[in-house]
Write an enzyme that holds these catalytic residues in place. Structure first.
Site, PDB file in Angstrom:
ATOM      1  N   ASN A  94      62.802 -93.692 103.788  1.00 30.16           N
ATOM      2  CA  ASN A  94      62.117 -92.501 103.266  1.00 30.16           C
ATOM      3  C   ASN A  94      63.087 -91.512 102.613  1.00 30.16           C
ATOM      4  OD1 ASN A  94      60.034 -93.811 104.453  1.00 30.16           O
ATOM      5  ND2 ASN A  94      59.640 -92.297 106.065  1.00 30.16           N
TER       6      ASN A  94
ATOM      7  N   SER B 162      47.432-101.934  56.108  1.00 30.73           N
ATOM      8  CA  SER B 162      46.162-102.449  56.608  1.00 30.73           C
ATOM      9  C   SER B 162      46.061-103.919  56.232  1.00 30.73           C
ATOM     10  CB  SER B 162      45.020-101.656  55.973  1.00 30.73           C
ATOM     11  OG  SER B 162      43.844-102.431  55.900  1.00 30.73           O
TER      12      SER B 162
ATOM     13  N   ASN C 135      49.562 -95.957  56.675  1.00 25.85           N
ATOM     14  CA  ASN C 135      48.975 -95.149  57.752  1.00 25.85           C
ATOM     15  C   ASN C 135      50.028 -94.526  58.666  1.00 25.85           C
ATOM     16  OD1 ASN C 135      46.319 -95.840  56.946  1.00 25.85           O
ATOM     17  ND2 ASN C 135      46.509 -97.796  58.020  1.00 25.85           N
TER      18      ASN C 135
ATOM     19  N   GLN D  52      54.885 -94.222  97.310  1.00 28.42           N
ATOM     20  CA  GLN D  52      55.506 -95.296  96.537  1.00 28.42           C
ATOM     21  C   GLN D  52      54.902 -95.367  95.128  1.00 28.42           C
ATOM     22  OE1 GLN D  52      56.457 -99.225  98.304  1.00 28.42           O
ATOM     23  NE2 GLN D  52      54.843 -99.995  96.990  1.00 28.42           N
TER      24      GLN D  52
ATOM     25  N   LYS E 120      56.173 -93.453  91.913  1.00 23.62           N
ATOM     26  CA  LYS E 120      57.390 -93.919  91.241  1.00 23.62           C
ATOM     27  C   LYS E 120      57.082 -94.462  89.853  1.00 23.62           C
ATOM     28  CE  LYS E 120      59.358 -96.996  93.727  1.00 23.62           C
ATOM     29  NZ  LYS E 120      60.046 -97.637  94.860  1.00 23.62           N
TER      30      LYS E 120
ATOM     31  N   TYR F  56      55.981 -88.833 105.714  1.00 22.37           N
ATOM     32  CA  TYR F  56      55.914 -89.918 104.740  1.00 22.37           C
ATOM     33  C   TYR F  56      54.603 -90.669 104.836  1.00 22.37           C
ATOM     34  CZ  TYR F  56      56.790 -94.191 102.158  1.00 22.37           C
ATOM     35  OH  TYR F  56      56.684 -95.222 101.262  1.00 22.37           O
TER      36      TYR F  56
ATOM     37  N   HIS G 172      42.926 -71.587  61.872  1.00 24.41           N
ATOM     38  CA  HIS G 172      41.659 -72.357  61.856  1.00 24.41           C
ATOM     39  C   HIS G 172      41.735 -73.481  60.832  1.00 24.41           C
ATOM     40  CE1 HIS G 172      39.840 -68.840  63.990  1.00 24.41           C
ATOM     41  NE2 HIS G 172      40.675 -68.178  63.194  1.00 24.41           N
TER      42      HIS G 172
END
Ligand code: ARG
Length: 456
Positions: free
Chosen positions: A118, A286, A294, A331, A334, A326, A164
């Site tokens: 731990n 494309s 693109n 785990q 992670k 713990y 805007h």
């Protein structure tokens, strides 16, 4: 009854082993170096621990040195593809202990004295995160630097400022680019907060309740380059996960800022705007429409931002209902923070290269200056002649048809106050970027030196 599989911690059902081990054998590959460093520090501390009179040391200084040399070998073997984490190991911690026991015998069996997986994994994660934040900060500096170079080169080129998304007021390419650069640089404060949070050492908290051994927690903290130990052993075990959330929330905010840059670039490079041209090799075609170029990279930056926002929420959600101490839930955080790091780092790197390759179309940029863009400037000219602002505003608004196209360059030059089109402090930006680079290099050097000593 199904056959069981043997592990260091006992025999378990193979499906249970697979379920509980999850992706650890793959994810923990990121932690091999840090796990070895943590063990080197722990064993060194064990050899210097002040034992009660008549009690022999757990390991002698010579034995600790032997373990450190072996750990250095493990790190080298791993880099050469010769050390692996097996499913039966469960994780990097057991893999390293197995490997040390294979070569060092009984000495290998002593390294876990006074430690739990731990506090061990918590230390690994914190070292890894500290290392990665330094790399992230280097990449942040590189992206900000690319934006500033682009902005400085086209500093006074007029660009229509928008609110805007509608044409608003005269602005410049310089203001646009350095505005994004400044937003990104300001995110370093969040990365730094995550760094501080990860700069505390949980080692010695063991399973979360300490051990009846005279551990020198200050020493392990110093040996690993942490600023200090996390004081409370229970708190130290609870801090697992919080350290990852601190990182992920910094990454989420950083990504959200970069995503807005990507969004602006998508819009400004549309054929209808054509203010900017993206480097050709950064656009994809494309399979049916031959004319297409693109901005896939920029679209993926948007979606990866969504991913990192989700990772932050997922990590925090794992924590909120977990009891103290713990729990194996931890785990799973992670994979979340590791994904967050890799996505953000690739984004920073690709965006820096993208920005370096952007060109501008001055004619298109100037063509965007429709008469309305000068409306506020026109009202302010009346103010200069003594008309109260609100009257001037209404006069212009009531006679918009009178507005004429003006000289965009003159409008750009006219704004001289701090941070406006003609008031940008490019030296300040360069100074901030180089100060960041210097600070990161200094910290990296000190950090590397600490780790190097542990392996010598
Ligand atoms: N792989 C585990 C993790 O990442 C290590 C700690 C396991 N501890 C335990 N008490 N089962 O959390």
């Amino acid at each position: 009854m199904k056959k069981t599989e043997k592990t260091i911690t006992g025999s378990v059902d193979p499906d249970v082993l697979e379920f509980t081990v999850g992706d650890d054998p793959i994810l923990d590959r990121e932690l091999v170096k840090w796990d070895a460093a943590g063990t080197a520090a722990h064993v060194t501390m064990l050899s210097r621990m002040k034992m009660p009179k008549g009690v022999p040391p757990v390991v002698t200084p010579a034995e600790a040195a032997k373990v450190r040399r072996e750990l250095a070998k493990v790190v080298k073997e791993f880099a050469a593809g010769k050390f692996e984490i097996r499913e039966a190991d469960q994780d990097v911690h057991m893999a390293v202990e197995r490997r040390l026991t294979e070569t060092l015998g009984d000495l290998g069996k002593k390294i876990h004295t006074g430690r739990s997986r731990n506090d061990q994994v918590a230390v690994d994660v914190r070292l890894h995160i500290k290392d990665q934040i330094l790399a992230l900060e280097e990449e942040v500096a590189a992206l900000a630097s690319a934006l500033c170079a682009f902005g400085k080169k086209h500093s006074l080129v007029p660009l229509v400022g928008r609110t805007h998304l509608q044409p608003a007021m005269p602005s410049s390419v310089g203001v646009w680019a350095s505005g994004h650069a400044e937003m990104i640089l300001d995110q370093v404060a969040n990365l730094e907060a995550a760094y501080q949070m990860n700069d505390l050492c949980p080692l010695g908290s063991a399973a979360g309740y300490g051990v009846p051994l005279p551990l020198d927690r200050k020493l392990t903290s110093d040996l690993l380059g942490f600023s200090r130990p996390l004081h409370n052993v229970f708190g130290a075990s609870m801090a697992r996960g919080e350290d990852e959330v601190a990182l992920l929330s910094a990454l989420a905010q950083l990504m959200a800022v970069i995503s807005r840059l990507a969004q602006d670039l998508i819009i400004f490079s549309m054929p209808e705007f054509s203010y900017f041209k993206l480097p050709r090799e950064y656009c994809t075609g494309s399979s049916i429409m031959p004319q297409k170029y693109n901005p896939d990279v920029l679209e993926l930056v948007r979606s990866k931002t969504a991913t990192v926002l989700g990772l932050q929420v997922a990590a925090l959600s794992q924590l909120h209902a977990m009891p103290g101490g713990y729990n194996r839930d931890l785990q799973d955080s992670k994979g979340l923070y590791m994904k967050g790091i890799s996505v953000t780092r690739t984004t920073l790197r690709i965006m820096a290269k993208m920005v370096e390759g952007i060109s501008i179309d001055e004619d298109k940029l100037r063509a965007g200056f429709i008469p309305g863009v000068f409306a506020t400037d026109a009202a302010l000219r009346q103010v200069a002649a003594g008309v109260p602002w609100r009257e001037a505003y209404h006069d212009v608004r009531d006679h918009l048809e009178r507005l004429e196209s003006e000289d965009a360059d003159a409008a750009v030059l006219a704004k001289r106050h701090i941070g406006a089109t003609n008031g940008l402090d490019w030296r300040m930006y360069a100074g901030r970027i180089s100060a960041l680079e210097k600070e990161v290099a200094k910290r990296r050097k000190a950090f590397d030196a600490k780790i190097k000593v542990l392996f010598s």
